[in-house]
Design a protein around this motif. Structure first.
Motif, PDB file in Angstrom:
ATOM      1  N   UNK A  88       0.826  -1.213   0.000  1.00 37.11           N
ATOM      2  CA  UNK A  88       0.000   0.000   0.000  1.00 37.11           C
ATOM      3  C   UNK A  88       0.853   1.253   0.000  1.00 37.11           C
ATOM      4  N   UNK A  89       2.044   1.163   0.567  1.00 36.40           N
ATOM      5  CA  UNK A  89       2.912   2.331   0.621  1.00 36.40           C
ATOM      6  C   UNK A  89       3.420   2.745  -0.756  1.00 36.40           C
ATOM      7  N   UNK A  90       3.279   1.846  -1.733  1.00 34.53           N
ATOM      8  CA  UNK A  90       3.618   2.229  -3.105  1.00 34.53           C
ATOM      9  C   UNK A  90       2.728   3.366  -3.589  1.00 34.53           C
ATOM     10  N   UNK A  91       1.538   3.502  -2.958  1.00 32.71           N
ATOM     11  CA  UNK A  91       0.592   4.551  -3.347  1.00 32.71           C
ATOM     12  C   UNK A  91       0.792   5.837  -2.540  1.00 32.71           C
ATOM     13  N   UNK A  99      -2.921  -3.261   1.628  1.00 33.14           N
ATOM     14  CA  UNK A  99      -3.709  -2.940   2.817  1.00 33.14           C
ATOM     15  C   UNK A  99      -3.507  -1.442   3.103  1.00 33.14           C
ATOM     16  N   UNK A 100      -4.378  -0.586   2.540  1.00 36.77           N
ATOM     17  CA  UNK A 100      -4.152   0.861   2.628  1.00 36.77           C
ATOM     18  C   UNK A 100      -4.693   1.547   3.884  1.00 36.77           C
ATOM     19  N   UNK A 101      -5.286   0.788   4.812  1.00 35.40           N
ATOM     20  CA  UNK A 101      -5.774   1.411   6.044  1.00 35.40           C
ATOM     21  C   UNK A 101      -4.576   1.608   6.975  1.00 35.40           C
ATOM     22  N   UNK A 102      -3.817   2.646   6.682  1.00 37.63           N
ATOM     23  CA  UNK A 102      -2.562   2.920   7.361  1.00 37.63           C
ATOM     24  C   UNK A 102      -2.594   4.300   8.005  1.00 37.63           C
ATOM     25  N   UNK A 162      -1.036  12.549   1.578  1.00 35.64           N
ATOM     26  CA  UNK A 162      -2.349  12.589   0.923  1.00 35.64           C
ATOM     27  C   UNK A 162      -3.116  11.330   1.327  1.00 35.64           C
ATOM     28  N   UNK A 163      -3.737  11.388   2.497  1.00 35.95           N
ATOM     29  CA  UNK A 163      -4.427  10.206   3.022  1.00 35.95           C
ATOM     30  C   UNK A 163      -5.667   9.851   2.211  1.00 35.95           C
ATOM     31  N   UNK A 164      -6.314  10.835   1.616  1.00 35.05           N
ATOM     32  CA  UNK A 164      -7.493  10.527   0.800  1.00 35.05           C
ATOM     33  C   UNK A 164      -7.119   9.603  -0.354  1.00 35.05           C
ATOM     34  N   UNK A 210       4.600  -1.996  13.305  1.00 28.58           N
ATOM     35  CA  UNK A 210       4.710  -0.840  12.412  1.00 28.58           C
ATOM     36  C   UNK A 210       5.385  -1.262  11.112  1.00 28.58           C
ATOM     37  N   UNK A 211       5.427  -0.333  10.174  1.00 27.20           N
ATOM     38  CA  UNK A 211       6.083  -0.564   8.898  1.00 27.20           C
ATOM     39  C   UNK A 211       7.104   0.549   8.700  1.00 27.20           C
ATOM     40  N   UNK A 212       8.331   0.239   8.362  1.00 26.12           N
ATOM     41  CA  UNK A 212       9.328   1.290   8.151  1.00 26.12           C
ATOM     42  C   UNK A 212       8.915   2.236   7.025  1.00 26.12           C
ATOM     43  N   UNK A 213       9.358   3.485   7.125  1.00 28.41           N
ATOM     44  CA  UNK A 213       9.058   4.433   6.043  1.00 28.41           C
ATOM     45  C   UNK A 213       9.763   3.949   4.776  1.00 28.41           C
ATOM     46  N   UNK A 214       9.117   4.113   3.624  1.00 28.12           N
ATOM     47  CA  UNK A 214       9.728   3.643   2.374  1.00 28.12           C
ATOM     48  C   UNK A 214      11.065   4.338   2.123  1.00 28.12           C
ATOM     49  N   UNK A 215      11.977   3.590   1.536  1.00 27.86           N
ATOM     50  CA  UNK A 215      13.301   4.131   1.259  1.00 27.86           C
ATOM     51  C   UNK A 215      13.249   5.379   0.388  1.00 27.86           C
ATOM     52  N   UNK A 216      12.304   5.402  -0.573  1.00 26.99           N
ATOM     53  CA  UNK A 216      12.253   6.539  -1.482  1.00 26.99           C
ATOM     54  C   UNK A 216      11.779   7.811  -0.799  1.00 26.99           C
ATOM     55  N   UNK A 217      11.165   7.692   0.399  1.00 30.75           N
ATOM     56  CA  UNK A 217      10.750   8.885   1.133  1.00 30.75           C
ATOM     57  C   UNK A 217      11.737   9.254   2.241  1.00 30.75           C
ATOM     58  N   UNK A 218      12.680   8.364   2.521  1.00 27.23           N
ATOM     59  CA  UNK A 218      13.603   8.642   3.619  1.00 27.23           C
ATOM     60  C   UNK A 218      14.454   9.874   3.323  1.00 27.23           C
ATOM     61  N   UNK A 219      14.910   9.994   2.077  1.00 25.32           N
ATOM     62  CA  UNK A 219      15.723  11.159   1.714  1.00 25.32           C
ATOM     63  C   UNK A 219      14.915  12.448   1.813  1.00 25.32           C
TER      64      UNK A 219
END
Length: 357
Positions: free
Chosen positions: A259-262, A289-292, A276-278, A333-342
């Protein structure tokens, strides 16, 4: 999966210091204070242990609920607020005043799936969809063997007892996001505006904080709630598979990660990283599973009373991004995606001291 408890971590919230003890350097202890979201409390305890093991920073975090955390931050009582939803309206104005005219920034340092958790003897694998969840929590479906639930669970012997919805009675960012999710995914069955207060009246039973709803469901046969994954597993509650539109999806690290791909930010070019939670909640990607929740650490972009505060926040948040993501899956929990860490690190690096960002 069971949650690992560490008694030493719980002691973090009892630390008396609420401001920096000293500036950086010399091995002196530095304390950074936060308060708010109970959804991220276990993550903050984990981060606190990481910091105490390998730095001279003490993280003092109190899980009192998102609403209280925002109030404490606005009042200047803590260095950052923990909130499961972004500041709105007057909160933004008041936070800007607290930050001496500078903007507050949102940093999503962790991702927490929300489980639809239940206590139903004999039912180990329950499937629900968004419309049925909405009808349960607004009192339109009141029996476990309701035809709508039975249709989603062929071959399962559902009891005929009452459903007891359990909701957060305190001001809660988890409630805000749960209701936003229902607005997006089941608009015909959830006619309420999202807010930190649970909207339906005279439905179910309220309990305070994530610990409260978890404990209540554990003690109440036939009950169901929305709660962060870690609190559900800690209490050995059933966790429903949810059909978001492309078939039932089990909550696990892989489906949450998909789901974090979105995941996207409302203002991609801004240092203020509001998710953008919407768009996230409207996702129907197969197997996702996008209910995050994307709980925020809300800070002043600048304008703290001294430069040491922002320096310590930078050091603490950098350590959290680099080392604190490891081990999060073990506590729900789920780690923050690598592409958003920077991108997160860029915001952390841009935090200014007593001047302007």
């Amino acid at each position: 999966m069971r949650i690992k408890r560490n008694g030493a971590l719980a002691a973090v919230s009892t630390i008396a210091a609420l401001t920096l003890v000293t500036a950086c350097g010399g091995g002196d202890t530095q304390t950074v204070s936060g308060e708010g979201s109970t959804a991220q409390q276990k993550a903050m305890e984990h981060f606190s242990q990481i910091l105490s093991d390998d730095s001279d920073i003490v993280l003092d975090y109190t899980g009192s609920g998102s609403g209280d955390g925002i109030k404490k931050f606005i009042a200047g009582d803590v260095d950052f607020a923990g909130s499961d939803s972004a500041l709105k309206g007057d909160e933004i104005t008041q936070a800007k005043e607290r930050c001496n005219g500078n903007d507050p920034w949102h940093l999503p340092l962790v991702v927490g799936p929300v489980a639809i958790a239940y206590n139903l003897e004999g039912v180990d694998n329950l499937k629900l969809d968004s419309a049925v969840i909405a009808k349960i929590f607004n009192g339109k479906i009141t029996k476990w063997n309701d035809p709508a639930i039975a249709a989603l669970n062929p071959g399962v012997q559902l009891p005929g007892g009452d459903i007891v919805p359990v909701y957060r009675s305190d001001s809660s960012g988890t409630t805000d996001n749960f209701q936003r999710f229902l607005q997006n995914s089941a608009p015909n069955d959830w006619p309420y505006e999202h807010s930190k207060e649970f909207a339906p009246k005279n439905v179910g039973s309220g309990a305070s904080k994530s610990t409260g709803v978890g404990d209540t469901v554990k003690k109440t046969p036939g009950s169901i709630t929305y709660v962060e994954w870690g609190f559900a597993t800690e209490n050995d509650l059933g966790v429903a598979d949810i059909d978001f539109g492309a078939g039932p999806v089990e909550l696990n690290a892989a489906s949450a990660g998909k789901a974090l791909d979105e995941l996207a930010f409302k203002n991609p070019d801004s240092k203020d990283l509001v998710v953008d939670t919407d768009a996230l909640f409207a996702s129907k990607a197969p197997g996702a599973y996008p209910l995050l929740l994307t709980p925020y650490s809300i800070v002043c972009s600048a304008g703290y009373s001294d430069d040491a505060t922002s320096t310590t926040l930078k050091d603490a948040f950098t350590k959290i991004l680099n080392d604190g993501q490891t081990g999060l899956e073990e506590i729900g929990y789920v780690p923050v995606p690598q592409n958003f860490k920077a991108k997160l690190q860029g915001t952390v690096d841009a935090l200014a001291g007593s001047g302007n960002a």
